[in-house]
Design an enzyme around this catalytic site. Structure first.
Site, PDB file in Angstrom:
ATOM      1  N   ASN A   2      14.560   4.125  -2.405  1.00  0.00           N
ATOM      2  CA  ASN A   2      14.082   5.529  -2.501  1.00  0.00           C
ATOM      3  C   ASN A   2      14.794   6.172  -3.735  1.00  0.00           C
ATOM      4  O   ASN A   2      15.985   5.623  -4.071  1.00  0.00           O
ATOM      5  CB  ASN A   2      14.281   6.198  -1.257  1.00  0.00           C
ATOM      6  CG  ASN A   2      15.719   6.143  -0.819  1.00  0.00           C
ATOM      7  OD1 ASN A   2      16.504   5.039  -0.818  1.00  0.00           O
ATOM      8  ND2 ASN A   2      16.059   7.417  -0.038  1.00  0.00           N
ATOM      9  N   GLU A  19      15.544  10.367  -5.038  1.00  0.00           N
ATOM     10  CA  GLU A  19      15.456  11.835  -4.824  1.00  0.00           C
ATOM     11  C   GLU A  19      15.488  12.579  -5.864  1.00  0.00           C
ATOM     12  O   GLU A  19      15.642  11.868  -7.012  1.00  0.00           O
ATOM     13  CB  GLU A  19      16.263  12.011  -3.789  1.00  0.00           C
ATOM     14  CG  GLU A  19      16.188  11.234  -2.305  1.00  0.00           C
ATOM     15  CD  GLU A  19      17.161  11.455  -1.369  1.00  0.00           C
ATOM     16  OE1 GLU A  19      18.378  12.418  -1.612  1.00  0.00           O
ATOM     17  OE2 GLU A  19      17.007  11.020  -0.217  1.00  0.00           O
ATOM     18  N   CYS A  75       9.751   7.541  -1.617  1.00  0.00           N
ATOM     19  CA  CYS A  75       9.993   6.584  -0.618  1.00  0.00           C
ATOM     20  C   CYS A  75      10.307   4.919  -1.391  1.00  0.00           C
ATOM     21  O   CYS A  75       9.732   4.590  -2.258  1.00  0.00           O
ATOM     22  CB  CYS A  75       9.150   6.441   0.313  1.00  0.00           C
ATOM     23  SG  CYS A  75       9.268   7.900   1.373  1.00  0.00           S
ATOM     24  N   GLU A 130       9.306   2.224  -0.218  1.00  0.00           N
ATOM     25  CA  GLU A 130       8.123   1.475   0.170  1.00  0.00           C
ATOM     26  C   GLU A 130       7.133   1.736  -0.956  1.00  0.00           C
ATOM     27  O   GLU A 130       6.742   0.921  -1.499  1.00  0.00           O
ATOM     28  CB  GLU A 130       7.435   1.837   1.638  1.00  0.00           C
ATOM     29  CG  GLU A 130       8.319   1.615   2.761  1.00  0.00           C
ATOM     30  CD  GLU A 130       9.171   2.717   3.142  1.00  0.00           C
ATOM     31  OE1 GLU A 130       9.713   3.434   2.145  1.00  0.00           O
ATOM     32  OE2 GLU A 130       9.308   2.825   4.326  1.00  0.00           O
ATOM     33  N   CYS A 182       7.569   6.078   6.772  1.00  0.00           N
ATOM     34  CA  CYS A 182       7.005   7.288   7.117  1.00  0.00           C
ATOM     35  C   CYS A 182       5.504   7.247   7.043  1.00  0.00           C
ATOM     36  O   CYS A 182       4.886   6.423   6.614  1.00  0.00           O
ATOM     37  CB  CYS A 182       7.430   8.335   6.255  1.00  0.00           C
ATOM     38  SG  CYS A 182       6.708   8.205   4.696  1.00  0.00           S
ATOM     39  N   CYS A 235       3.726   6.655   3.801  1.00  0.00           N
ATOM     40  CA  CYS A 235       3.772   5.374   3.191  1.00  0.00           C
ATOM     41  C   CYS A 235       2.934   4.326   3.915  1.00  0.00           C
ATOM     42  O   CYS A 235       2.337   3.366   3.481  1.00  0.00           O
ATOM     43  CB  CYS A 235       5.326   4.672   3.426  1.00  0.00           C
ATOM     44  SG  CYS A 235       6.230   5.394   1.973  1.00  0.00           S
TER      45      CYS A 235
HETATM   46  N1  THU Z   1      12.481   7.309   2.857  1.00  0.00           N
HETATM   47  C1  THU Z   1      12.017   6.035   2.403  1.00  0.00           C
HETATM   48  O1  THU Z   1      12.409   5.748   1.542  1.00  0.00           O
HETATM   49  N2  THU Z   1      11.113   5.589   3.165  1.00  0.00           N
HETATM   50  C2  THU Z   1      10.717   5.976   4.540  1.00  0.00           C
HETATM   51  O2  THU Z   1       9.842   5.578   5.151  1.00  0.00           O
HETATM   52  C3  THU Z   1      11.513   7.210   5.220  1.00  0.00           C
HETATM   53  C4  THU Z   1      12.200   7.886   4.112  1.00  0.00           C
HETATM   54  C5  THU Z   1      13.517   7.936   2.162  1.00  0.00           C
HETATM   55  C6  THU Z   1      12.888   9.425   1.579  1.00  0.00           C
HETATM   56  C7  THU Z   1      14.514  10.187   1.340  1.00  0.00           C
HETATM   57  O3  THU Z   1      14.911   9.828   0.071  1.00  0.00           O
HETATM   58  C8  THU Z   1      15.247   9.793   2.471  1.00  0.00           C
HETATM   59  O4  THU Z   1      14.643   8.442   2.743  1.00  0.00           O
HETATM   60  C9  THU Z   1      15.194  10.778   3.674  1.00  0.00           C
HETATM   61  O5  THU Z   1      13.859  11.065   4.190  1.00  0.00           O
END
Ligand code: THU
Length: 128
Positions: free
Chosen positions: A42, A44, A53, A55, A86, A89
């Site tokens: 991930n 941000e 994310c 994925e 999530c 994804c």
């Molecule tokens: N996140 C992911 O990378 N994958 C997921 O399936 C759930 C959330 C990341 C996004 C964000 O940077 C952090 O986790 C918190 O939501």
């Protein structure tokens, strides 16, 4: 490539996560039907909605190489056991698999791996 090896790569790439806001690192490693491996973490942004994310980062790399069918994806977070994808994804995974019941989603719970099918995680999935 075993699911243990796929998870090991997800663990490695989670170390590259850029998550200064949530402090929630995630790594993902997928294998395509043709046997190729793609990783993602991930990343941000100070504009929070721009976050990508792990994925979808891995899926994007696979797509850019011409791949279209994902067989399995391992997902890992050092912050949380059973780090399932999530909702967004899950829908993106649905776009790039042979069928939802043939795509395995692998997570870690303690020292054990747990394997879900995408069909289990995304019932009644939407397609055009
Ligand atoms: N996140 C992911 O990378 N994958 C997921 O399936 C759930 C959330 C990341 C996004 C964000 O940077 C952090 O986790 C918190 O939501």
């Amino acid at each position: 490539m075993t699911y243990e090896e796929l998870m090991q790569k997800a663990i490695e790439v989670s170390k590259n996560a850029y998550a200064p806001y949530s402090k929630f690192a995630v790594g993902a490693c997928l294998i395509t039907e043709s046997g190729k491996i793609y990783k993602g973490c991930n990343f941000e942004n100070s504009s929070f909605g721009m976050t990508i994310c792990a994925e979808r980062n891995a899926i994007g790399s696979a797509i850019a190489e011409g791949e279209r069918k994902i067989k399995a994806i391992a997902i890992y977070s050092p912050n949380q056991d059973n780090c399932v994808p999530c909702g967004a994804c899950r829908q993106v995974l649905h776009e790039f698999c042979e069928s939802d019941d043939k795509l395995d989603v692998i997570v870690k719970i303690g020292n054990e791996l747990k394997v879900y099918t995408l069909a289990h995680l995304l019932p009644e999935s939407f397609s055009l």
